[in-house]
Design a protein around this motif. Sequence first.
Motif, mmCIF file in Angstrom:
data_model
loop_
_atom_site.group_PDB
_atom_site.id
_atom_site.type_symbol
_atom_site.label_atom_id
_atom_site.label_comp_id
_atom_site.label_asym_id
_atom_site.label_seq_id
_atom_site.Cartn_x
_atom_site.Cartn_y
_atom_site.Cartn_z
ATOM 1 N N VAL A 3 -6.960 -1.191 -5.582
ATOM 2 C CA VAL A 3 -6.158 -0.066 -5.456
ATOM 3 C C VAL A 3 -5.274 -0.040 -6.406
ATOM 4 C CG1 VAL A 3 -4.644 1.271 -4.032
ATOM 5 C CG2 VAL A 3 -6.597 0.305 -2.733
ATOM 6 N N TRP A 4 -4.647 -0.954 -6.477
ATOM 7 C CA TRP A 4 -3.312 -1.081 -7.715
ATOM 8 C C TRP A 4 -4.334 -1.107 -9.072
ATOM 9 C CZ3 TRP A 4 1.654 -1.518 -7.958
ATOM 10 C CH2 TRP A 4 2.496 -1.669 -6.621
ATOM 11 N N SER B 88 -7.004 0.260 -9.899
ATOM 12 C CA SER B 88 -7.512 1.626 -10.478
ATOM 13 C C SER B 88 -6.507 2.831 -10.488
ATOM 14 C CB SER B 88 -8.682 2.163 -9.128
ATOM 15 O OG SER B 88 -7.797 1.926 -7.935
ATOM 16 N N ILE B 89 -5.303 2.677 -9.484
ATOM 17 C CA ILE B 89 -4.181 3.868 -9.688
ATOM 18 C C ILE B 89 -3.724 3.809 -11.033
ATOM 19 C CG2 ILE B 89 -2.041 4.853 -8.922
ATOM 20 C CD1 ILE B 89 -3.443 4.453 -6.076
ATOM 21 N N ARG C 84 0.970 -1.277 -0.018
ATOM 22 C CA ARG C 84 -0.090 0.040 -0.063
ATOM 23 C C ARG C 84 0.822 1.297 0.058
ATOM 24 N NH1 ARG C 84 -5.454 -0.616 0.924
ATOM 25 N NH2 ARG C 84 -5.819 -2.776 1.180
ATOM 26 N N ILE D 128 -9.411 2.213 0.793
ATOM 27 C CA ILE D 128 -10.179 1.007 0.128
ATOM 28 C C ILE D 128 -9.418 -0.209 0.700
ATOM 29 C CG2 ILE D 128 -10.370 -0.060 -2.270
ATOM 30 C CD1 ILE D 128 -11.835 2.505 -2.062
ATOM 31 N N TYR E 226 -6.470 7.609 -0.348
ATOM 32 C CA TYR E 226 -7.200 6.489 -1.251
ATOM 33 C C TYR E 226 -6.629 5.092 -1.473
ATOM 34 C CZ TYR E 226 -9.272 4.073 -5.208
ATOM 35 O OH TYR E 226 -9.588 2.937 -6.077
ATOM 36 N N ALA E 227 -5.324 5.013 -1.175
ATOM 37 C CA ALA E 227 -4.664 3.796 -1.120
ATOM 38 C C ALA E 227 -4.734 3.058 0.170
ATOM 39 C CB ALA E 227 -2.930 4.021 -1.228
#
Length: 118
Positions: free
Chosen positions: A96-97, A99-100, A38, A90, A86-87
Amino acid sequence: MQAHPLSAQPTKLRVIELLSQFFKLSPIFSYRFSVFLRFLIAIVGGYSFTAASTALLSFLLPLTKSDAVLLCVSLSILIYALVFIYAFYIKSLKIVWISILLTTSAQICLLAVLKGWL
């Protein structure tokens, strides 16, 4: 004499099996590794997302070039902080990975199309 079937396996597979057993047995290590991932996406992914969004916004804003760049650089601090939050907000690390990385690549592709690089 016949060799044992497990002794025929390469040592690389044995190491992988031992590591997988260690990860299953150690929930503390698993948690720490998750937090490390994260932080990694928050720092590296946040930087790349912020850089892409700053470049795209400075190109799209209907201001003079210098004013658009100054405004976007000021907004980049807020954008980076929001991505960092955000990281850790969620629950799913996979989301997370994905979406970013997807939004960053989409911004870069859009910038490349708008600037005529592609």
